[in-house]
Design an enzyme around this catalytic site. Structure first.
Site, PDB file in Angstrom:
ATOM      1  CE  LYS A  77      -1.648  -8.852  -0.764  1.00 56.53           C
ATOM      2  NZ  LYS A  77      -0.600  -8.721  -1.807  1.00 56.53           N
ATOM      3  CB  SER A 152      -2.096  -5.918  -4.112  1.00 52.10           C
ATOM      4  OG  SER A 152      -1.188  -6.957  -3.814  1.00 52.10           O
ATOM      5  CB  SER A 176       1.918  -6.550  -4.084  1.00 45.53           C
ATOM      6  OG  SER A 176       1.028  -6.206  -5.098  1.00 45.53           O
TER       7      SER A 176
HETATM    8  N1  GLN Z   1       0.510  -3.991  -9.449  1.00 43.53           N
HETATM    9  C1  GLN Z   1       0.851  -5.306  -9.889  1.00 43.53           C
HETATM   10  C2  GLN Z   1      -0.375  -6.032 -10.392  1.00 43.53           C
HETATM   11  O1  GLN Z   1      -1.415  -5.483 -10.311  1.00 43.53           O
HETATM   12  C3  GLN Z   1       1.513  -6.091  -8.805  1.00 43.53           C
HETATM   13  C4  GLN Z   1       0.596  -6.709  -7.842  1.00 43.53           C
HETATM   14  C5  GLN Z   1       1.280  -7.663  -6.916  1.00 43.53           C
HETATM   15  O2  GLN Z   1       2.497  -7.652  -6.766  1.00 43.53           O
HETATM   16  N2  GLN Z   1       0.482  -8.522  -6.312  1.00 43.53           N
HETATM   17  O3  GLN Z   1      -0.319  -7.110 -10.878  1.00 43.53           O
END
Ligand code: GLN
Length: 474
Positions: A77, A152, A176
């Site tokens: 990532k 994400s 994410s």
């Molecule tokens: N959807 C969650 C957020 O926007 C989780 C994102 C993540 O795990 N990085 O914070």
């Protein structure tokens, strides 16, 4: 053309009998990447370098000196530092920034002869659940290009889904790794908080962030976990607990007690086919003799608000380092120090990131600290205590990974609260620090992948992996 292997074990067997080489594998993945650029999964491909590294791994395989990940071609990532390579966290504000050191996870993977093929698109600073908050544009789901990849770590998931690499690393702050894995029909593991070093990971919310693998099999997730886990002098938040050889110890579990969330079946917000899958697996588990019981989690409605208050507060602090002076983008319109800060941050951050920095700063401000931040900390403790109570009685909590399968691109962009609510099932593990795994449970009637999630006690990854493998074979 490289086929999609179910596990590294399969790849290694083919290498052993001369049917393929790491170089051939990398060539195949690069061809897949080239023919799938429309999915927008990669922010950068390390093509020549991956080929050169593959040749070296092939040589070490011949000499019998190769590491445990020889044959594993992996994508990372774009918030994971790799020395000498650019890293953007899919943000304009890191434009032109090159990592000056490698994250511990990258070093540990390379030391075992993994080949890193590129860095994957994600939501900006990992903030999002659809990969639509990226400076590089959204990632498309390979199962249906009108649908989101999840987020994400959407690029990481689609890279594996579309056969552009064998496995990928994501980060999971509130879901994410697990949610995009479920949207793409893959295994996504969030380890216990304190299991894997965050040294060299671009911080979003430090009391939540964890690195996790996205794979095609439970065995590969276990192998990547055991290689990345364990203490690191650069990260003092790591727990000093033993790291077993998870992948070698996977065995069939005995009869277990499993709790499932009553609301996951009764709530109108959960998609009917997601409910059907949950019911199907509850029935299968019962038929095998396990005890499966519904539970009510009375703090359910507090999960998402508590998570977002704390994550935004931590993000506003972590992201203060991007000031136009130290890193990346600096506004060409700045005329003095103050305007350097203001203009660089206004022009460098995207809309969602700015929203979170402002909300995070608000909940930490003197007048509102007690009402929001301090209150959320207290609720977090209650959520953890309640979850631990459940896990004293039950071995696992079984819940959907997401309330619905991959949704239409553009659908939720306009209302952030709707998007935040879709994290309802993933943030419990994040708030409590518990390990959780998302498992692919087949497709819905439209061919979109569905996933279910298992959550267990802190540092219970071996039991979780054992049960996960068994679960997928039910
Ligand atoms: N959807 C969650 C957020 O926007 C989780 C994102 C993540 O795990 N990085 O914070």
């Amino acid at each position: 053309m490289t086929k999609s292997y179910a596990s590294l074990h399969e790849i290694k067997s083919e290498i052993a009998i001369g049917k393929t080489t790491v170089e051939k594998l990398v060539k195949g993945y690069l061809a897949k990447i080239a023919s799938n650029t429309h999915l927008n999964a990669f922010n950068e491909v390390f093509g020549d370098e991956a080929l050169a590294n593959a040749k070296q791994v092939d040589a070490r395989i011949k000499q019998g000196t190769a590491g445990r990940l020889a044959g594993m071609v992996i994508a990372i990532k774009d918030n994971i530092c790799y020395k000498g390579h650019k890293v953007n966290a899919s943000s304009k504000i890191l434009e032109g920034f090159t990592s000056v050191y490698s994250s511990t996870v990258v070093e540990r993977l390379l030391a075992e002869d993994a080949v890193i093929i590129g860095r994957c698109n994600c939501d900006e600073f990992a903030m999002g659940a659809s990969n639509e908050n990226s400076y590089f544009g959204p990632v498309k789901n390979h199962a249906d290009q009108t649908k989101v990849a999840g987020g994400s770590s959407g690029g990481s998931a689609v890279a594996v889904q579309a056969g552009m690499c064998h496995a990928a690393l994501g980060t999971d702050t509130g879901g994410s790794v697990r949610q995009p894995a479920s949207f793409c029909g893959l295994v996504g593991l969030k380890p216990t908080y304190g299991r894997i070093s965050r040294h060299g990971i671009i911080a979003y919310a430090s009391s939540f962030d964890q690195v996790g693998p996205i794979t095609r099999s439970v065995e590969d997730a276990a192998l990547l976990l055991e290689i990345m886990a364990g203490t690191d002098a650069y990260d003092s938040t790591l727990a000093n607990v033993e790291v077993p050889s998870f992948s070698n110890n996977i065995k069939k579990p005995g009869l277990k007690k499993i709790a499932y969330l009553q609301e996951a079946l009764s709530s109108p917000g959960v998609n009917a086919e997601v409910k059907d899958t949950l019911v199907k697996y509850i029935d299968k588990l019962r038929a095998e003799g396990h005890t499966v019981k519904p539970i009510a989690f009375e703090l359910l409605e507090y999960l998402v608000p508590t998570y977002y208050i704390l994550a935004m507060a931590e993000a506003s602090s972590n992201l203060s380092r991007y000031d136009g002076v130290h890193y990346g983008y600096r506004s060409p319109n700045a005329v003095d120090l103050l305007s350097t800060y203001k203009k660089s941050r206004s022009e460098g951050f995207g809309k969602e990131v700015k929203r979170r920095i402002m909300l995070g700063t608000f909940v930490l401000s003197a007048g509102y600290y007690d009402a929001y931040f301090a209150k959320a900390q207290k609720v977090r403790r209650l959520i953890r205590e309640k979850t631990e109570e459940i896990l004293k009685e039950y071995d696992f909590i079984l819940i959907p990974t997401a309330p619905e399968p991959a949704f239409n691109l553009g659908k939720k962009e306009k209302d952030p609260v709707v998007t935040y609510l879709s994290d309802i099932f993933t943030v419990q593990a994040s708030l409590t620090g518990a390990p959780a795994i998302s498992l692919p449970t087949g497709n819905n009637s439209k061919g979109l992948p569905l996933g279910l999630q298992l959550l267990t006690k802190h540092f219970g990854e071996q039991e979780l992996l054992n049960f996960a493998k068994y679960f997928l074979e039910l």
